[in-house]
Enzyme design. Sequence first.
Site, PDB file in Angstrom:
ATOM      1  N   ASP A   1       0.825  -1.205   0.000  1.00  0.00           N
ATOM      2  CA  ASP A   1       0.000   0.000   0.000  1.00  0.00           C
ATOM      3  C   ASP A   1       0.859   1.256   0.000  1.00  0.00           C
ATOM      4  OD1 ASP A   1       0.983  -0.417   2.567  1.00  0.00           O
ATOM      5  OD2 ASP A   1      -0.978  -0.704   3.479  1.00  0.00           O
TER       6      ASP A   1
ATOM      7  N   HIS B   1      -7.382  -4.341  10.050  1.00  0.00           N
ATOM      8  CA  HIS B   1      -7.087  -4.114   8.627  1.00  0.00           C
ATOM      9  C   HIS B   1      -5.796  -4.815   8.227  1.00  0.00           C
ATOM     10  CE1 HIS B   1      -4.756  -0.124   9.525  1.00  0.00           C
ATOM     11  NE2 HIS B   1      -3.862  -1.008   9.113  1.00  0.00           N
TER      12      HIS B   1
ATOM     13  N   GLU C   1      -9.615  -1.375   5.139  1.00  0.00           N
ATOM     14  CA  GLU C   1     -10.261  -1.001   6.393  1.00  0.00           C
ATOM     15  C   GLU C   1     -11.561  -1.793   6.582  1.00  0.00           C
ATOM     16  OE1 GLU C   1      -8.464   0.592   8.391  1.00  0.00           O
ATOM     17  OE2 GLU C   1      -8.303   2.737   7.965  1.00  0.00           O
TER      18      GLU C   1
ATOM     19  N   ASN D   1      -7.495  -2.507  14.266  1.00  0.00           N
ATOM     20  CA  ASN D   1      -8.906  -2.681  13.872  1.00  0.00           C
ATOM     21  C   ASN D   1      -9.084  -3.851  12.891  1.00  0.00           C
ATOM     22  OD1 ASN D   1      -8.018  -1.718  11.401  1.00  0.00           O
ATOM     23  ND2 ASN D   1      -9.120   0.217  11.476  1.00  0.00           N
TER      24      ASN D   1
END
Length: 250
Positions: free
Chosen positions: A71, A142, A147, A140
């Site tokens: 990314d 990801h 996400e 979280n």
Amino acid sequence: MQRTPRVSIFTTPHDVARTLARRVAAALRENPRMVLGLPTGRTPLLFYEELVRLHADQDVDFSQATTFNLDEFVGLTAGHAGSYRTFMRRFLFEHVNIDPARTHFLDGAAADLADECERYEDSIAAAGGIDLQILGIGTNGHIGFNEPGPELDARTHKVTLRPETRSSNAALFGGDPASVPTHALSMGMGTILHARTAVLLATGETKAKCVERVVRGPITTTLPASLLQLHPDAELMLDEAAAQELDAPS
Ligand code: GLP
């Protein structure tokens, strides 16, 4: 049938890093043209340190290897101090004999981001696909910058970063979450799941709850890493702190 992802637990983060680095070194000896998918974040730093050490001490050869990073932030030029390209150069690529032309990044400053995402998918395909995709995990759930949400894009795409993700990346931007770009480009979950082998690294107790859900919970887009349960050759490499919730009876 063996459950996936497999779970390997090591005493310390160093043990995780050493084991994976040795494995990558052995795989490179076997197949010097290996295609690696690489993550950023604090977690893989020890692993990169170990790879650099193995290159220096044991001549592990990266000259024919190809890499694809997962990314990149939108809007940052390649030389920006906070870019993942800069991160990779600083922690790995400057210290090993990799050919810069074989290191691939998403260009977050591209004029047409949709075209850029397509170009990336095409380059991965042209390289013959990813042999070993190494992953970190956000608190979280990801992976890459996929996400949690009601749905996930399968392929490389533009993402809106959540506040907690911008906070956890603030160190790259002088500690200020407001300076972290609001958007990023990321390989999609389909891209990641097409890698031949996937290894997710998680260390420290802040990852423990998430790890427990990845291993025991349902497959859900609200925890993107849970999709690794669909991969036939996925492994979680954990230190004891990240594995602590797995010991609790379910
Ligand atoms: C960023 C990266 C992820 C990485 C995550 C966790 O959000 N895009 O690929 O897994 O950070 O970072 P850390 O290892 O610092 O906890």
